[in-house]
Write an enzyme that holds these catalytic residues in place. Structure first.
Site, PDB file in Angstrom:
ATOM      1  N   LYS A   1       0.824  -1.210   0.000  1.00 54.02           N
ATOM      2  CA  LYS A   1       0.000   0.000   0.000  1.00 54.02           C
ATOM      3  C   LYS A   1       0.860   1.263   0.000  1.00 54.02           C
ATOM      4  CE  LYS A   1      -4.204   1.752   2.087  1.00 54.02           C
ATOM      5  NZ  LYS A   1      -4.703   2.128   0.785  1.00 54.02           N
TER       6      LYS A   1
ATOM      7  N   GLY B   1       6.385   0.673   5.918  1.00 58.70           N
ATOM      8  CA  GLY B   1       7.317  -0.224   5.232  1.00 58.70           C
ATOM      9  C   GLY B   1       7.403   0.063   3.746  1.00 58.70           C
ATOM     10  N   CYS B   2       6.274   0.350   3.135  1.00 60.46           N
ATOM     11  CA  CYS B   2       6.240   0.621   1.693  1.00 60.46           C
ATOM     12  C   CYS B   2       6.963   1.925   1.371  1.00 60.46           C
ATOM     13  CB  CYS B   2       4.802   0.644   1.191  1.00 60.46           C
ATOM     14  SG  CYS B   2       3.976  -0.947   1.422  1.00 60.46           S
ATOM     15  N   THR B   3       6.834   2.896   2.253  1.00 56.72           N
ATOM     16  CA  THR B   3       7.524   4.172   2.050  1.00 56.72           C
ATOM     17  C   THR B   3       9.036   3.987   2.176  1.00 56.72           C
ATOM     18  OG1 THR B   3       5.615   5.427   2.811  1.00 56.72           O
ATOM     19  CG2 THR B   3       7.759   6.544   2.889  1.00 56.72           C
TER      20      THR B   3
ATOM     21  N   ALA C   1      10.194   2.235  -1.032  1.00 55.82           N
ATOM     22  CA  ALA C   1      10.138   3.137  -2.184  1.00 55.82           C
ATOM     23  C   ALA C   1      11.257   4.172  -2.118  1.00 55.82           C
ATOM     24  CB  ALA C   1       8.778   3.822  -2.262  1.00 55.82           C
TER      25      ALA C   1
END
Length: 155
Positions: A39, A44-46, A49
């Site tokens: 998401k 974690g995704c940030t 990325a």
């Protein structure tokens, strides 16, 4: 479907944050890194990325194309890209069809419970369209982009 190293990568057609339609064939003759994440704009995704953002130049120097894939819509991707100055394309897979083909969507255990969702994973596809490496589950989102670079450098 199952992803196997050495096997042809599954084809796909998804809308990208660059307002283009993307297919596997668009990357023929190039090394492609596809990273799947749950998401936009979550911790974690940030971290993952931003790790790819910080290594984007090194990936480019290595001749690598990079795309991220989640179920988020293009509007969400646009906000995520703008907030963190992401220099790469994010693809939207709202149905999870591509993620399923790449073993990145399905049942997983989260906080001790079985849930259905996106599995943080990565696939490296060679210029010949074959899977060179598959990380079925990424354990450390923050360090994973460097792990990809190390793999590509033969380390």
């Amino acid at each position: 479907m199952s992803i196997s190293e050495g096997a042809p990568a599954p084809d796909f057609r998804l809308a990208g944050s660059d307002d283009q339609s993307h297919t596997l064939g668009d990357y023929a003759g190039k090394t492609l890194v596809i990273y799947f994440y749950p998401k936009d704009n979550t911790p974690g995704c940030t971290k993952e990325a931003c790790g790819f953002r910080d290594r984007f130049g090194a990936l480019g120097q290595a001749g690598v194309e990079l795309v991220g894939v989640s179920k988020d819509n293009l509007g969400s991707h646009d906000k995520f890209i703008a907030e963190f100055q992401l220099p790469f394309v994010l693809l939207s897979d709202p149905t999870g069809e591509m993620m399923s083909a790449y073993d990145a969507f399905g049942e997983k255990v989260k906080d001790g419970k079985t849930v259905v969702g996106t599995t943080r994973s990565t696939v490296v596809i060679g210029p010949d369209g074959r899977v060179k490496k598959h990380w079925a589950t990424v354990k450390n989102a923050e360090d994973h982009p460097q792990e990809i670079l190390d793999f590509l450098a033969g380390g």
